[in-house]
Design an enzyme around this catalytic site. Structure first.
Site, PDB file in Angstrom:
ATOM      1  CG  HIS A   1      -0.080  -0.054   2.492  1.00 41.88           C
ATOM      2  ND1 HIS A   1       0.060   1.210   3.117  1.00 41.88           N
ATOM      3  CD2 HIS A   1      -0.085  -0.813   3.346  1.00 41.88           C
ATOM      4  CE1 HIS A   1       0.747   1.176   4.268  1.00 41.88           C
ATOM      5  NE2 HIS A   1       0.637  -0.255   4.568  1.00 41.88           N
TER       6      HIS A   1
ATOM      7  CG  ASP B   1      -2.629   4.512   2.593  1.00 37.29           C
ATOM      8  OD1 ASP B   1      -2.224   3.148   2.161  1.00 37.29           O
ATOM      9  OD2 ASP B   1      -3.648   4.541   3.439  1.00 37.29           O
TER      10      ASP B   1
ATOM     11  CG  ASP C   1       3.024   0.463   7.580  1.00 38.18           C
ATOM     12  OD1 ASP C   1       2.818  -0.425   6.763  1.00 38.18           O
ATOM     13  OD2 ASP C   1       1.967   0.646   8.490  1.00 38.18           O
TER      14      ASP C   1
ATOM     15  CD  GLU D   1      -3.153  -1.138   5.275  1.00 42.73           C
ATOM     16  OE1 GLU D   1      -3.150  -2.251   5.790  1.00 42.73           O
ATOM     17  OE2 GLU D   1      -2.488  -0.444   5.657  1.00 42.73           O
ATOM     18  CD  GLU D   2      -1.269   2.585   7.590  1.00 45.37           C
ATOM     19  OE1 GLU D   2      -1.972   2.381   8.144  1.00 45.37           O
ATOM     20  OE2 GLU D   2      -0.045   2.160   7.270  1.00 45.37           O
TER      21      GLU D   2
ATOM     22  CD  GLU E   1       1.228  -3.905   5.755  1.00 48.61           C
ATOM     23  OE1 GLU E   1       1.992  -3.327   6.476  1.00 48.61           O
ATOM     24  OE2 GLU E   1       0.093  -3.269   5.382  1.00 48.61           O
TER      25      GLU E   1
ATOM     26  CG  HIS F   1       1.334   3.239  12.279  1.00 53.62           C
ATOM     27  ND1 HIS F   1      -0.065   2.844  12.473  1.00 53.62           N
ATOM     28  CD2 HIS F   1       1.582   2.996  11.020  1.00 53.62           C
ATOM     29  CE1 HIS F   1      -0.497   2.230  11.356  1.00 53.62           C
ATOM     30  NE2 HIS F   1       0.587   2.271  10.419  1.00 53.62           N
TER      31      HIS F   1
END
Length: 392
Positions: free
Chosen positions: A77, A79, A109, A141-142, A169, A362
């Site tokens: 992903h 984003d 990520d 995705e997030e 991931e 994150h």
């Protein structure tokens, strides 16, 4: 530096270029998508884009080896989560290299993996593989895995049936067989306002909402105490939680509206529809008393996110392939949600395996180690040594 401890210069440059692009989910990802599209075009590989309703974001799907057997999807992903309010010591978009690490939002990520995959295109072309390699890069995705379903629908329409999917991931390059589902809803309570001195003439939306929240707490405690354990997860049972709540306008006004968000993270094999049905059924028991005061009151639910759980078998072709490519002696489970369940539901054997660790994602000063990136590059290059027999 030991060559085993760092990816190739081309792969690292590609990963850094992607980290420098702001693709926080609230922003467009088209700069990154167009960059990858143009990079692939330089090597004669066409891309197919599928857009969101506003045309601000797109998935990218490209096939290396058009016309060959369906082969392998390499998925990621594009984003990232935001960094608002986080205390970074480096520029989140700086892609800084320091002490054997690549820093920046999305480095772990999962732009590091995407950059590595794009960088291997010349190697995949030169190897003239007996099967196709597909690159599948999604948006949003997030915030709910909104892009991947459109990408998968596009595959179906084109009749592409890959034999395996690798979702890159961050798993520390250990193939992951399972993760929980992530389902979120918004509960909207419509009450009836009145002066707080006249509460019998009102329906307090916050108090009704609190009763629904209490039901969610009761359900979560029941799963904690009674649900069969699924060993290997950090939390080996299904969970529920409330993340956002809003309501009320003044201390002396009985609130007319209350809104809150909640989520379930359900174990593979559990029935999330039944979980939500239990919440709805409880809410329906509250509505008759509300409507005796004001007929226009009530409770409604809006889905926010539906990310299915994922569970693969040890002998699934994707798992066997990932173990071979990673030279992994073991597998793992992960706590976080991914798009793997969506690909699996589409009938594509899937595994989660990528560089870095979710503990760094994150966070402020997110990073992925160059050692992990190097291991992931070896993993991807090992695809060039796999014959068709390795995929069936």
């Amino acid at each position: 530096m030991d060559m085993q401890a760092a990816p190739s210069a081309r792969a690292l440059d590609m990963a850094r270029a992607l980290v420098r692009m702001n693709t926080v989910s609230r922003e467009s990802n088209l700069e990154l998508i167009h960059f990858i599209r143009d990079e692939l075009a330089r090597h004669g590989v066409p891309s197919r884009l599928s857009f969101d309703d506003e045309g601000r974001k797109a998935n990218l799907f490209a096939t290396i080896g058009e016309g060959k057997p369906a082969g392998v999807i390499i998925s990621g992903h594009t984003d990232t989560v935001p960094w608002d309010g986080q205390d970074w010591s480096v520029d989140p978009l700086g892609a800084e290299l320091r002490e054997g690490r690549l820093y920046g939002r999305g480095s772990a990520d999962m732009k590091g993996f995407i950059g590595l995959a794009v960088a291997q295109v010349p190697a995949f072309l030169a190897a003239d593989l007996p099967f196709a390699v597909h690159l599948a890069f999604s948006y949003d995705e997030e915030v709910g895995c909104f892009g991947a379903p459109r990408l998968i629908a596009d595959l179906r329409e084109r009749g592409i049936k890959p034999l395996a999917c690798i979702v890159g991931e961050p798993t520390g390059m250990v193939p992951a067989l399972a993760h929980k589902g992530v389902y979120r809803w918004r509960c909207c309570v419509k009450g009836h306002a009145a002066h707080s001195s006249l509460t019998p003439q009102s329906v307090n939306a916050i108090e009704i909402g609190a009763r629904v929240v209490g039901k969610l707490t009761d359900m979560s405690e029941r799963w904690r105490d009674q649900e069969p354990r699924y060993e290997g997860f950090d939390v080996p049972y299904s969970t529920g939680s409330v993340g956002v709540i809003e309501g009320g306008i003044a201390d002396n006004v009985v609130p007319e509206d209350c809104r809150f968000h909640y989520e379930f993270r359900n174990l593979p094999g559990t029935d999330v529809a039944a979980m939500q049905a239990e919440v709805r059924a409880f809410a329906e028991t509250l509505e008759p008393a509300m409507r005796m005061v004001a007929p226009d009151t009530g409770i409604r639910f809006e889905p926010i996110c539906e990310t299915p759980s994922f569970l693969a078998r040890e002998d699934d072709v994707a798992v066997l392939l990932a173990r071979r490519l990673a030279e992994a002696e073991s597998t793992t489970l992960v706590a976080f949600g991914t798009e793997a369940g969506l690909f699996q539901r589409a009938g594509i054997p899937t595994v989660v395996c990528g560089p870095g660790h979710i503990a760094q994602a994150h966070q402020a000063d997110e990073y992925v180690s160059l050692v992990q990136l190097a291991a992931s590059e070896r993993f991807l290059l090992a695809l060039t040594t796999v014959g068709v027999e390795g995929l069936v």
